[in-house]
Design an enzyme around this catalytic site. Sequence first.
Site, short mmCIF file in Angstrom:
data_model
loop_
_atom_site.label_atom_id
_atom_site.label_comp_id
_atom_site.label_asym_id
_atom_site.label_seq_id
_atom_site.Cartn_x
_atom_site.Cartn_y
_atom_site.Cartn_z
N THR A 290 23.79 75.26 45.80
CA THR A 290 22.99 76.07 46.73
C THR A 290 21.71 76.60 46.10
OG1 THR A 290 22.98 78.19 47.91
CG2 THR A 290 24.48 78.02 46.06
N TYR B 107 28.03 84.75 45.27
CA TYR B 107 28.11 83.39 45.81
C TYR B 107 27.29 82.43 44.95
CZ TYR B 107 26.91 79.46 48.82
OH TYR B 107 26.69 78.19 49.31
#
Length: 327
Positions: free
Chosen positions: A117, A141
């Site tokens: 990501t 995350y």
Amino acid sequence: MQHVLVTGGAGYIGSHACKALQAAGFIPVTFDNLSTGWSDAVKFGPFEQGDLSDRAALDAVFARYQPVAVMHFAALSQVGESMQDPGKYWRHNVMGSLTLIEAAVAAGCQNFVFSSTCATYGDQDNVVLDEDSAQLPINAYGASKRAIEDILRNFGASHGLTHVIFRYFNVAGSDPGGEIGEYHQPETHLIPLMLDAIAGKRPALTVFGTDYDTPDGTCIRDYVHVCDLVDAHILGLKWLQDGRGNRIFNLGSGEGFSVREVIDHSRAVTNRDVPVVEGARRAGDCTKLVSGSVRAMTELGWTPERSTLGVMIGDAWRWHQNGHYDK
Ligand code: UDP
């Protein structure tokens, strides 16, 4: 035909990858614990329900199908939640991926495609982020995904596991054929929440923060169509099968849009009013994340075809009006 093990194949991006794999002549084997995915979304190959923490279940799946590659999508992916409960992210994402990677190596499955990501880059002022940009995540995350990238590099060096790492920007849109789409319970993402507000399923969209250092004060993101994104995965798989080795690719459109600009596009695409209220910043949100995706285009030959906001919102809106899943 060759099998590909798809973790998270019952989820939004994983199910679109399964459809693309089937179209490319592979048999996608979905491995998913259904914690956030949907059995209704598994339409393109066999389904093995299981959890990444279950090494025996993973070993059995590798033995049964002898996959030529792993595409690893299964993950917790909510920035806000990762700030409230970071341990959950380290446990599920990092430890689960480590178990999967060890099982792949033990089974002799040497090709690994990983969904990482742009959140691994963190907040870097006014920079277009390319694959060589520093990785300075500001939420758990992003930190968990960066750690998995490190594990892949270590296992590449020690065990010959070859990997393609894709760093996604903001994935949006749905299968234009309407077979599958984005459906999260609970939903946290901007575009589906906005479509809910437009359709009257929630009172309004809350804009998280209007005091960012951007032209209109709201966060800027780079949106990429899920079908373009999974097309890159097929190219990445072929890259590995051709023996071209470890590589990292950003996947984004290269263009940034503020939350307010996304709202304006949605109004135009749906021809409906968007009820909006302004709220506080969400913890962990970066100000601006925009991709330099030149490498994927030049090296993989990737050509994103549906990644304009109008097309993405249009596809999402069609799915939103007709589509949902049950477990
Ligand atoms: N956002 C928002 N309201 C919402 C959900 C998201 O204003 O209800 C904003 C969020 O702050 C971010 C952008 O929309 O700037 C994209 O958020 P999303 O959760 O869709 O993806 P993320 O960038 O967190 O992966």
